[in-house]
Scaffold this active site. Sequence first.
Site, PDB file in Angstrom:
ATOM      1  N   THR A   7       0.837  -1.194   0.000  1.00  0.00           N
ATOM      2  CA  THR A   7       0.000   0.000   0.000  1.00  0.00           C
ATOM      3  C   THR A   7       0.871   1.242   0.000  1.00  0.00           C
ATOM      4  O   THR A   7       2.025   1.200   0.435  1.00  0.00           O
ATOM      5  CB  THR A   7      -0.932   0.039   1.233  1.00  0.00           C
ATOM      6  OG1 THR A   7      -1.809   1.170   1.121  1.00  0.00           O
ATOM      7  CG2 THR A   7      -0.157   0.186   2.534  1.00  0.00           C
ATOM      8  N   ASP A  77      -7.011  -4.963   1.070  1.00  0.00           N
ATOM      9  CA  ASP A  77      -8.016  -4.100   0.442  1.00  0.00           C
ATOM     10  C   ASP A  77      -9.179  -3.995   1.407  1.00  0.00           C
ATOM     11  O   ASP A  77      -9.553  -4.975   2.055  1.00  0.00           O
ATOM     12  CB  ASP A  77      -8.474  -4.661  -0.907  1.00  0.00           C
ATOM     13  CG  ASP A  77      -9.155  -3.587  -1.743  1.00  0.00           C
ATOM     14  OD1 ASP A  77      -8.592  -2.487  -1.861  1.00  0.00           O
ATOM     15  OD2 ASP A  77     -10.261  -3.841  -2.278  1.00  0.00           O
TER      16      ASP A  77
HETATM   17  P1  IMP Z   1      -8.010   0.950  -0.779  1.00  0.00           P
HETATM   18  O1  IMP Z   1      -6.688   1.625  -0.623  1.00  0.00           O
HETATM   19  O2  IMP Z   1      -8.428   0.741  -2.179  1.00  0.00           O
HETATM   20  O3  IMP Z   1      -8.110  -0.316   0.042  1.00  0.00           O
HETATM   21  O4  IMP Z   1      -9.041   1.995  -0.211  1.00  0.00           O
HETATM   22  C1  IMP Z   1      -9.728   1.783   0.940  1.00  0.00           C
HETATM   23  C2  IMP Z   1     -10.604   2.983   1.213  1.00  0.00           C
HETATM   24  O5  IMP Z   1     -11.651   2.518   2.065  1.00  0.00           O
HETATM   25  C3  IMP Z   1      -9.872   4.078   1.972  1.00  0.00           C
HETATM   26  O6  IMP Z   1      -9.324   5.051   1.141  1.00  0.00           O
HETATM   27  C4  IMP Z   1     -11.011   4.626   2.826  1.00  0.00           C
HETATM   28  O7  IMP Z   1     -11.779   5.509   2.065  1.00  0.00           O
HETATM   29  C5  IMP Z   1     -11.841   3.388   3.120  1.00  0.00           C
HETATM   30  N1  IMP Z   1     -11.375   2.713   4.349  1.00  0.00           N
HETATM   31  C6  IMP Z   1     -10.860   1.475   4.492  1.00  0.00           C
HETATM   32  N2  IMP Z   1     -10.549   1.217   5.770  1.00  0.00           N
HETATM   33  C7  IMP Z   1     -10.857   2.332   6.450  1.00  0.00           C
HETATM   34  C8  IMP Z   1     -10.734   2.677   7.830  1.00  0.00           C
HETATM   35  O8  IMP Z   1     -10.253   1.937   8.693  1.00  0.00           O
HETATM   36  N3  IMP Z   1     -11.151   3.906   8.137  1.00  0.00           N
HETATM   37  C9  IMP Z   1     -11.678   4.770   7.232  1.00  0.00           C
HETATM   38  N4  IMP Z   1     -11.799   4.505   5.948  1.00  0.00           N
HETATM   39  C10 IMP Z   1     -11.389   3.284   5.542  1.00  0.00           C
END
Ligand code: IMP
Length: 211
Positions: A7, A77
């Site tokens: 990430t 994810d």
């Molecule tokens: P990824 O990087 O594609 O997994 O994006 C996940 C998105 O989900 C993040 O940018 C947040 O908008 C949301 N998200 C996932 N986990 C959390 C959390 O623990 N707190 C707040 N938002 C979260």
Amino acid sequence: MKITVATKNPGKTREISRILRSFLPDVPLEIADLTAGGAFYESPEETGSTFMENAEMKARCAWEKLGPSAGLVLGEDSGLEVDYLHGLPGVRSHRFSGPAATDEQNNAALLKKLEGVPWEKRTARYRCAMVLVDGGAVVARSEGTVEGFILMAPRGTGGFGYDPLFYCPELGKAFGESSAEEKNKVSHRARALAGLAPVLRRMCQTQRENL
Ligand code: IMP
């Protein structure tokens, strides 16, 4: 034991690192992510229809680019599923209001879609999928969720993403109002990591025995 979290989101790496160290206090962990090589590291497009598919894609992509120097690779994810919106934003949580959306824009978009929706219909959950890759092969998968409600307005400045809008009944407050320790006790990420911790412990033991 070196683990690279696939990430570029420092909020996620911070949480994963704290949680893993609390689960495995006796395991020497070196936790890296992709922010160091961020300028040239192209993240894969998240084309999966589930969090698990995207987590695996991220882990495999990081392994292909970094190779053995990455150590173990952890693909993660996660996102928010709102029942009234039939599971949205889901895998589109990061880009809910556009490809380069900020957290503030996503939160505003979510509040707009839930305008006038009563409390009892504002149920939601965070979901997190994790995939652990060792030497290019998937060695473990895990998933965690935490149930809650979407608030009528943001509360607090803690956490990241949708946290100011996520009310957690287990804590009796919004994630945005919670300390890192409080959130890490109940979060979707902590619950997914709880499934991986025994695997990591065993791998560490094997490494020690082979020394
Ligand atoms: P990824 O990087 O594609 O997994 O994006 C996940 C998105 O989900 C993040 O940018 C947040 O908008 C949301 N998200 C996932 N986990 C959390 C959390 O623990 N707190 C707040 N938002 C979260």
